[in-house]
Design a protein around this motif. Sequence first.
Motif, PDB file in Angstrom:
ATOM      1  N   THR A  10       0.836  -1.195   0.000  1.00 22.95           N
ATOM      2  CA  THR A  10       0.000   0.000   0.000  1.00 22.95           C
ATOM      3  C   THR A  10       0.876   1.252   0.000  1.00 22.95           C
ATOM      4  OG1 THR A  10      -0.151   0.234   2.408  1.00 22.95           O
ATOM      5  CG2 THR A  10      -1.760  -1.218   1.331  1.00 22.95           C
ATOM      6  N   LYS A  16      -7.534  10.057   3.703  1.00 27.01           N
ATOM      7  CA  LYS A  16      -8.169  10.336   2.411  1.00 27.01           C
ATOM      8  C   LYS A  16      -7.383  11.376   1.613  1.00 27.01           C
ATOM      9  CE  LYS A  16     -12.522  10.458   2.662  1.00 27.01           C
ATOM     10  NZ  LYS A  16     -13.863  10.941   3.054  1.00 27.01           N
ATOM     11  N   CYS A  54      -6.178  11.499  -6.031  1.00 27.24           N
ATOM     12  CA  CYS A  54      -5.255  10.977  -7.035  1.00 27.24           C
ATOM     13  C   CYS A  54      -5.328  11.839  -8.293  1.00 27.24           C
ATOM     14  CB  CYS A  54      -5.588   9.524  -7.363  1.00 27.24           C
ATOM     15  SG  CYS A  54      -4.422   8.771  -8.528  1.00 27.24           S
ATOM     16  N   LYS A  93      -3.182   4.764 -12.122  1.00 26.96           N
ATOM     17  CA  LYS A  93      -4.169   3.720 -11.871  1.00 26.96           C
ATOM     18  C   LYS A  93      -3.799   2.973 -10.594  1.00 26.96           C
ATOM     19  CE  LYS A  93      -4.996   3.045 -16.838  1.00 26.96           C
ATOM     20  NZ  LYS A  93      -4.949   2.083 -17.968  1.00 26.96           N
ATOM     21  N   ASP A 110      -5.486  -0.069  -7.444  1.00 24.79           N
ATOM     22  CA  ASP A 110      -6.525  -0.888  -6.831  1.00 24.79           C
ATOM     23  C   ASP A 110      -6.890  -0.210  -5.519  1.00 24.79           C
ATOM     24  OD1 ASP A 110      -8.011  -2.726  -5.387  1.00 24.79           O
ATOM     25  OD2 ASP A 110      -6.811  -4.449  -5.974  1.00 24.79           O
ATOM     26  N   GLY A 111      -8.140   0.213  -5.387  1.00 25.92           N
ATOM     27  CA  GLY A 111      -8.550   0.977  -4.215  1.00 25.92           C
ATOM     28  C   GLY A 111      -8.587   0.192  -2.928  1.00 25.92           C
ATOM     29  N   LEU A 171     -14.916   6.157   2.767  1.00 24.04           N
ATOM     30  CA  LEU A 171     -14.831   6.677   1.398  1.00 24.04           C
ATOM     31  C   LEU A 171     -16.105   6.289   0.665  1.00 24.04           C
ATOM     32  CD1 LEU A 171     -12.811   8.095  -0.624  1.00 24.04           C
ATOM     33  CD2 LEU A 171     -12.288   5.791  -1.448  1.00 24.04           C
ATOM     34  N   ALA A 222     -14.963   8.201  -4.402  1.00 21.64           N
ATOM     35  CA  ALA A 222     -14.061   7.333  -5.158  1.00 21.64           C
ATOM     36  C   ALA A 222     -14.151   7.628  -6.652  1.00 21.64           C
ATOM     37  CB  ALA A 222     -14.391   5.866  -4.882  1.00 21.64           C
ATOM     38  N   CYS A 235      -9.135   8.739  -2.664  1.00 19.33           N
ATOM     39  CA  CYS A 235      -8.617   7.403  -2.397  1.00 19.33           C
ATOM     40  C   CYS A 235      -8.133   7.319  -0.952  1.00 19.33           C
ATOM     41  CB  CYS A 235      -7.461   7.091  -3.350  1.00 19.33           C
ATOM     42  SG  CYS A 235      -6.160   8.361  -3.315  1.00 19.33           S
ATOM     43  N   MET A 252      -4.905   1.577  -0.844  1.00 18.95           N
ATOM     44  CA  MET A 252      -4.652   1.573  -2.285  1.00 18.95           C
ATOM     45  C   MET A 252      -3.306   0.931  -2.625  1.00 18.95           C
ATOM     46  SD  MET A 252      -3.855   5.644  -2.894  1.00 18.95           S
ATOM     47  CE  MET A 252      -3.996   5.516  -4.661  1.00 18.95           C
ATOM     48  N   LEU A 266      -0.285  11.869  -6.020  1.00 23.52           N
ATOM     49  CA  LEU A 266      -1.320  12.036  -5.001  1.00 23.52           C
ATOM     50  C   LEU A 266      -1.211  13.408  -4.353  1.00 23.52           C
ATOM     51  CD1 LEU A 266      -1.273   8.627  -3.048  1.00 23.52           C
ATOM     52  CD2 LEU A 266      -2.616   9.257  -5.053  1.00 23.52           C
TER      53      LEU A 266
END
Length: 515
Positions: A24, A49, A52, A56, A58-59, A67, A72, A77, A82, A90
Amino acid sequence: MTYQVALAFEDGITRFIKVGPRETVADASYKARINIPLDCRDGACGTCKSFCESGKFDGGDYIEEALTDDEAEAGFCLPCQMVPESDLVLQIPTTSDVAKTAASVYESTLTEIRRISETTYAFSLEVDNREELNFLPGQYVNIEVPGSEGQTRSYSFSSGPEVSTVSFLIRITDGGLMSTYMRDVAQVGDRLNFTGPMGSFFLREPKRQSLLLAGGTGLAPLLSILEKLVGMDNAHPVHLIYGVNTDTDLVELDVLENYTARIEGFSFDTVVGDPNSAAAKKGYVTNHFEPQHLAEGDVDIYLCGPPPMVEGVRRHLEGEGIKPQNFYFEKFALAVLPDAAPATEVAAPVEQAEAVVARAVTEYEIGEEHATFQAQFDARMALELAIVELTMGRLTEQQLGEFKILAEIAGKTLDGEKFVNADEFTVTNDAFHEFLFTCVGNEHLLQAYTRLEVPAIMAKVLRQEHWIDGAVDKDHLDIVAAFEQQDITAARTAIIAHNEHAKATMAAASKELNK
């Protein structure tokens, strides 16, 4: 696979971390001793929180309270959950000092000094531990002037992020600290220190055509952006308009010409302010905006130049009724020289802004503008959905009473679907929306809200005679009622509905103004 993640903090500092497979962002950040806001680490609280900007991922797994689906979808994110699937940028909602980090300091060797015009030098640095220096195309650093007892000047990279030797442009000014050093003292082999990278002026993932605007050595960050575009799969046109004062101020034209062959869809124009110039295009850069450059607003604009140039371009766009999808800008102030007038007095007047030449700089103002009011209202909604998580069930009876009073006061400026007083509604409506942010005691969230341009947009657009969605007043009361009943779902539903009603009102008012 390992990905690079840029953590852009609110104070302009950017730190880069490497994130490994199935790791992560939060874990990688803490391993790098960058303590981004974090509490539960389980996707349950929403403390981390972030937004982005590009890439790309994966949340991961999280609960609705941390969230929402709307957040989202808007790009928010949770770094604690993530996992990157590409390089990411970010926006972290705190300052670098709160995250117990700071801009990095780098040591380097001066490897090249070139006089590329009567007024401009290019110089290059070989950075010790170059592999540790990461930056986004368009960012800048603060370079310490040798022999100046720690004084620095700010310069944007003119080279791309992947180039081994970093390069910069400098406009030579009599009496300028860095100018004097580069022109009279500097020797290849000198050691220079710099701090950075910094700034939120950088290339975003291209989603539409781009218009790049440069004033003088404001060309530097745009050269860095162009170098990055060389290696990108970008199907959208990119056009650069490069403005200077005189013919001799034009630099790096061979580099720009080379980019026309290396970047599909890239073209450029040069504009010279001197009426006696031999250039084909003279005057202000705004005189040479073509319809295809602006695409009726479906364009991202990147502008680097002095404040009058930024304001001149903004006013021109407003006058033409053009609202670009995104307007990213970097203003730089002129260095104040000994026994000279303040920078605000020596800067070129607005009507000459498009041809003004960049000077050695001491400070930057960097920002971005999103043309559509929808984006501003959606951003307000996203912040309010987040603030619900922090305030629901925690307001005192006195705070609930104040919240209800603010809703009722705003309602008194309305009469069904008409304004009683549009100006008063704008003020009282803003007080209502700001209230929860003042209750939570988080200055960063409050600053995020106050940076929105919603009140300014409303003041500019709304008039007494305009229609207002009659549900707006009821929405305010419904939000208050949800807090009184401690019903978080009802609060979310009311906030989302209110956003749609507010945008419908603004759309109708904007249409009336544009008739």
